[in-house]
Design an enzyme around this catalytic site. Structure first.
Site, short mmCIF file in Angstrom:
data_model
loop_
_atom_site.label_atom_id
_atom_site.label_comp_id
_atom_site.label_asym_id
_atom_site.label_seq_id
_atom_site.Cartn_x
_atom_site.Cartn_y
_atom_site.Cartn_z
CB SER A 32 -22.40 15.69 -2.13
OG SER A 32 -21.21 16.59 -2.05
CB SER A 45 -20.99 20.10 0.18
OG SER A 45 -19.83 19.75 -0.62
CE LYS A 60 -16.82 19.78 1.93
NZ LYS A 60 -18.32 19.72 1.71
CB SER A 117 -20.84 22.34 3.50
OG SER A 117 -19.43 22.12 3.26
#
Length: 218
Positions: free
Chosen positions: A52, A54, A109, A176
């Protein structure tokens, strides 16, 4: 005559013996290779693919990365214990972890708050311990500011990070789904530190991103 017959029988059996020996050697080599691969994947380094956006522009969709699994301590399978820890996760680390709402999925993250930190987002600005915390990799791709009453993307209350937990956010701040929405990442769910891109494939343009290969993740 009987001796000659026996000698012939031994000669015909010898290639079969060698064949079995070679098969056993191959089998042993394969087993050892599989065991080594499992040990490396479990305790040392593991490969992941970015699915993805994010973490854009730090990590693009289609980037393949390697994750250091021993820097935060080697996790003993089926337990929460870790051995030979080098250090704890620190602010700014890019980590891979089990998604708290679905442990079968892995998320990636950046660590924003460590245990004891007070984190707050005010009009897109991240505050850590009452001071603005800016990371050179963060990007904002949407100009509108969403009020806290609608959702916590751009504005949150003060959040105290509990012991053994971390507050994480994606570098692509406006796109995100992270700790602002679902809370903290516990230490026992962290798989490791992302440290390098070893391959990158741009699916939309059907090409290799050669500039990303070998790039260190910071």
């Amino acid at each position: 005559m009987e001796d000659y017959k026996n000698l012939g029988a031994k000669e015909t059996q010898q290639p079969e013996f060698k064949k079995k020996h070679i098969i056993r050697e191959y089998a042993e080599s394969i087993i050892i290779a599989v065991i080594l691969a499992l040990v490396i994947r479990t305790f040392i380094v593991q490969a992941f693919k970015i699915p993805s956006g994010s973490m854009e522009d730090t990590l693009a969709i289609g980037d393949h990365i390697l994750v250091n699994k021993f820097i935060y301590g080697t996790k003993i399978p089926f337990t929460d214990k870790r051995l030979f820890k080098i250090r704890d996760p620190k602010r700014g680390d890019v980590i891979v972890f089990e998604y708290p709402e679905d442990p079968s999925k892995d998320f990636i993250k950046r660590v924003i708050g460590v245990p004891g930190d007070v984190v707050q987002v005010v009009s897109k600005t991240v505050m850590v311990n009452a001071k603005p915390y800016s990371n050179p990799h963060e990007v904002h791709k949407e100009k509108d500011v969403i009020p806290a009453a609608q959702n916590p993307r751009d504005n949150t209350k003060q959040i105290v990070v509990p012991p053994g937990s971390y507050f994480v956010m994606g570098d692509n701040r406006d796109r995100s789904y992270d700790s602002r929405f679902w809370g903290f990442v516990k230490m026992d769910k962290i798989k490791g530190l992302a440290f390098i891109k070893y391959w990158s494939w741009d699916k939309d343009n059907f090409r290799v991103r050669f500039g990303n290969i070998g790039k260190v993740i910071d």
